[in-house]
Design a protein around this motif. Structure first.
Motif, mmCIF file in Angstrom:
data_model
loop_
_atom_site.group_PDB
_atom_site.id
_atom_site.type_symbol
_atom_site.label_atom_id
_atom_site.label_comp_id
_atom_site.label_asym_id
_atom_site.label_seq_id
_atom_site.Cartn_x
_atom_site.Cartn_y
_atom_site.Cartn_z
ATOM 1 N N TRP A 196 -5.130 17.962 52.794
ATOM 2 C CA TRP A 196 -4.861 19.009 51.821
ATOM 3 C C TRP A 196 -3.756 19.915 52.357
ATOM 4 C CZ3 TRP A 196 -6.853 19.191 47.030
ATOM 5 C CH2 TRP A 196 -6.603 20.329 46.272
ATOM 6 N N PRO A 197 -2.736 20.213 51.545
ATOM 7 C CA PRO A 197 -1.647 21.060 52.037
ATOM 8 C C PRO A 197 -2.153 22.452 52.447
ATOM 9 C CG PRO A 197 -1.105 20.088 49.900
ATOM 10 C CD PRO A 197 -2.547 19.796 50.162
ATOM 11 N N ARG A 198 -1.686 22.900 53.578
ATOM 12 C CA ARG A 198 -2.048 24.229 54.091
ATOM 13 C C ARG A 198 -0.960 25.226 53.694
ATOM 14 N NH1 ARG A 198 -6.322 21.833 54.535
ATOM 15 N NH2 ARG A 198 -7.088 20.990 56.479
ATOM 16 N N ARG A 199 -1.399 26.433 53.401
ATOM 17 C CA ARG A 199 -0.412 27.475 53.107
ATOM 18 C C ARG A 199 0.252 27.897 54.389
ATOM 19 N NH1 ARG A 199 -2.425 31.755 48.639
ATOM 20 N NH2 ARG A 199 -2.334 30.287 46.939
ATOM 21 N N ARG A 200 1.529 28.070 54.302
ATOM 22 C CA ARG A 200 2.281 28.509 55.487
ATOM 23 C C ARG A 200 2.313 30.035 55.521
ATOM 24 N NH1 ARG A 200 6.204 23.839 54.661
ATOM 25 N NH2 ARG A 200 5.295 22.329 56.076
ATOM 26 N N SER A 201 2.176 30.567 56.693
ATOM 27 C CA SER A 201 2.248 32.020 56.860
ATOM 28 C C SER A 201 3.679 32.486 56.662
ATOM 29 C CB SER A 201 1.766 32.416 58.250
ATOM 30 O OG SER A 201 0.476 31.946 58.466
ATOM 31 N N PRO A 202 3.842 33.673 56.063
ATOM 32 C CA PRO A 202 5.219 34.171 55.837
ATOM 33 C C PRO A 202 5.907 34.564 57.104
ATOM 34 C CG PRO A 202 3.595 35.716 54.915
ATOM 35 C CD PRO A 202 2.855 34.560 55.510
#
Length: 139
Positions: A133-139
């Motif tokens: 599952w794609p993980r959200r990248r931190s800004p």
């Protein structure tokens, strides 16, 4: 040393998920491959689906085979793994509802044709899909 074996954290998680992904994909791929090599059974599968009330049973039988083939090949290639797992889960859940559930839990043993194998495959597919599952990248 014993405590390490009793409460161990996974150290080879990526390789383990790859192994399960390949095993599930190859196992499911055997179903459509059998269908392609025994094409005389595909119309029978379509007739069975039609007898259950599904429209266009023959086309649906082909759709199931092609979906299983495409999803398995995508999983083997490591591409679009989450949608491929989802496609397999839909096919397996439909198989449970339509065919396996009425036969009970066991595939062999106290009963035959049950849903235990499909439940195991769905569990593996959900785990593989979750791992990919794609993980959200931190800004």
């Amino acid at each position: 040393m014993l405590a390490t074996w009793i409460r161990s954290e996974p150290t080879q998680a990526q390789a383990s998920v790859t192994l399960v992904r390949w095993a599930v994909a190859l196992t499911i791929l055997m179903h459509p491959l059998h269908g392609y090599f025994h094409a005389e059974n595909i119309p029978r599968f379509g007739e069975y689906l039609s007898s259950l009330g599904f429209p266009f049973g023959g086309a649906l039988a082909w759709a199931v085979l092609l979906t299983q083939t495409a999803a398995s090949l995508l999983m083997l290639a490591g591409r679009l793994v989450v949608p491929a797992c989802a496609a397999h889960v839909v096919v397996l859940l439909t198989g449970i509802v339509v065919f396996h559930y009425p036969l009970g839990w066991y595939v062999v043993g106290p009963g035959e044709g049950g849903m235990e194998f499909s439940v195991l495959m769905i569990s593996c597919l959900l785990a593989v899909g979750w791992a990919h599952w794609p993980r959200r990248r931190s800004p």
